[in-house]
Scaffold this motif. Sequence first.
Motif, PDB file in Angstrom:
ATOM      1  N   GLY A 124      -9.819 -11.505   1.539  1.00 39.89           N
ATOM      2  CA  GLY A 124      -8.689 -12.316   1.109  1.00 39.89           C
ATOM      3  C   GLY A 124      -8.977 -13.794   1.301  1.00 39.89           C
ATOM      4  O   GLY A 124     -10.030 -14.184   1.822  1.00 39.89           O
TER       5      GLY A 124
ATOM      6  N   PRO B  32      -4.801  -8.815   0.467  1.00 45.28           N
ATOM      7  CA  PRO B  32      -3.943  -8.734  -0.731  1.00 45.28           C
ATOM      8  C   PRO B  32      -3.861  -7.336  -1.351  1.00 45.28           C
ATOM      9  O   PRO B  32      -4.700  -6.474  -1.073  1.00 45.28           O
ATOM     10  CB  PRO B  32      -4.625  -9.699  -1.707  1.00 45.28           C
ATOM     11  N   GLU B  33      -2.864  -7.165  -2.209  1.00 40.22           N
ATOM     12  CA  GLU B  33      -2.608  -5.851  -2.805  1.00 40.22           C
ATOM     13  C   GLU B  33      -3.598  -5.467  -3.897  1.00 40.22           C
ATOM     14  O   GLU B  33      -3.877  -4.282  -4.097  1.00 40.22           O
ATOM     15  CB  GLU B  33      -1.174  -5.776  -3.351  1.00 40.22           C
TER      16      GLU B  33
ATOM     17  N   ARG C 230       0.725  -3.785   1.932  1.00 39.78           N
ATOM     18  CA  ARG C 230      -0.143  -4.641   2.778  1.00 39.78           C
ATOM     19  C   ARG C 230       0.741  -5.503   3.672  1.00 39.78           C
ATOM     20  O   ARG C 230       1.965  -5.475   3.577  1.00 39.78           O
ATOM     21  CB  ARG C 230      -1.046  -5.485   1.894  1.00 39.78           C
TER      22      ARG C 230
ATOM     23  N   ASP D 167       3.110 -11.974   3.551  1.00 44.18           N
ATOM     24  CA  ASP D 167       2.648 -13.365   3.571  1.00 44.18           C
ATOM     25  C   ASP D 167       3.849 -14.196   3.161  1.00 44.18           C
ATOM     26  O   ASP D 167       4.329 -14.016   2.047  1.00 44.18           O
ATOM     27  CB  ASP D 167       1.494 -13.523   2.561  1.00 44.18           C
TER      28      ASP D 167
END
Length: 428
Positions: A7, A70-71, A287, A290
């Motif tokens: 990421g 991240p996804e 996940r 953020d």
Amino acid sequence: MRVLVVGQGAREHAIAWTLRQSPLVKEIYAAPGNAGIAQVADCVNIGVADIIELADFAEKLKIDLTVVGPELPLTLGIVDEFQKRELPIFGPSRLAAELEGSKVFSKEFMRKYNIPTAVATICNSTDEAKAALKKTKYPAVIKVEGLAGGKGVLVAKSAKEADEYLHLIFEDKKFGNAANRILIEEFLEGEEVSFMVITDGKKFAPLAPAKDYKKAFDGDIGPNTGGMGAHSPAVVLNSETATEIVKTIVIPTIHGMAEEGRTYSGCLYVGVMLTDDGPRVLEFNCRFGDPETQVQMLRLENDLADLLLHVTRGNLGEIKLNWKKEAAACVVMAVEGYPDEHLKGQEVAIDPIDDPDVVLFHAGTVKRGGKLLNSAGRVINVCAHAATLSQALAKAYQAVPKIRFEGARYRHDIGYRALEQRKQAVGE
Ligand code: AMP
């Protein structure tokens, strides 16, 4: 041990920073990382969606633990590829990540397992969507099925607004294949909270509740963003409600996914609306949050590397997460125009900050020719921890002017409503 963080945002900076504090961790790599992550890890230039290259890298370096931020790589099957090669990785498999990757799958899943969520109609065309909208009150919520970088949801106030969005989806194909199917959903009123657990597919441990601020501008107005700030504790979430969320949402989801042959391992993030009729699922993410992670990591007492390793071995067992009594706050500094068109390549100056309770997590930063530049709309997350939420917020806001770049913009009201609610709760 050697760790790889996948990421390039402030969430991954917070994860790498926390892993750095583990006595178990000797080396940290980040792909692709950013200028802040480079302070605590070796950054390697591999993109988050380059799954084969990432697995090759992990194999070559004998990485003991990979953590995915991240996804996108999760929905693309990074975990399946790593597991095929017997490389330990924290995150859900491709099939499990569909909870986030397909809002149609997650809605049907919730229906099947009686998990409380908004009533919705799945539509394949403009005509179907218009027919569904006729039966729905305004405001109505329109959601595209697939990943859309947080921009695939519209709360439409009128039929005109809804029609324009449908045009964007089905005629202009703004979201491409991510919007082959859409949901027309009832609007839920209430306070939004994020609730996250770490799970190995059987046991789970809740993360400290956090509140994030998604709207671009003060007073929760403007477009949705990736997040403009956060704090933990969440204040709006009392322990009674947390218990209800666990009972009605988290446990049935983990059990249901196992029953579907999609055992969910990793961080399960539930976006919840606290309505008058109880908690309702708005969305699942597969996940860490953020910017919620940034404040949670500042409060975590456990060894993160040890915890995540246990999960990758399917062995979370009875591990309990311990949280510092302190509060943590995060103010996101973005560049003017974000989340729409915005400047890139602005020089970022950071003056010395002499408060040890302040931590900067970088989002979109790069170093070029010795200069720090912004590479994305969100630039720096100014985070702080302190005995109380108001002190943590004050510390973060005091540090904000130390970060300077053209067009710097941030919300001035992070935590403000939470503090008001707390005052009301204690009768001040
Ligand atoms: P989602 O990606 O589904 O979480 O949607 C993004 C944002 O849209 C959420 O964080 C909410 O603020 C809002 N939203 C989504 N669904 C609804 C709903 N059914 N009712 C009210 N607001 C919603």
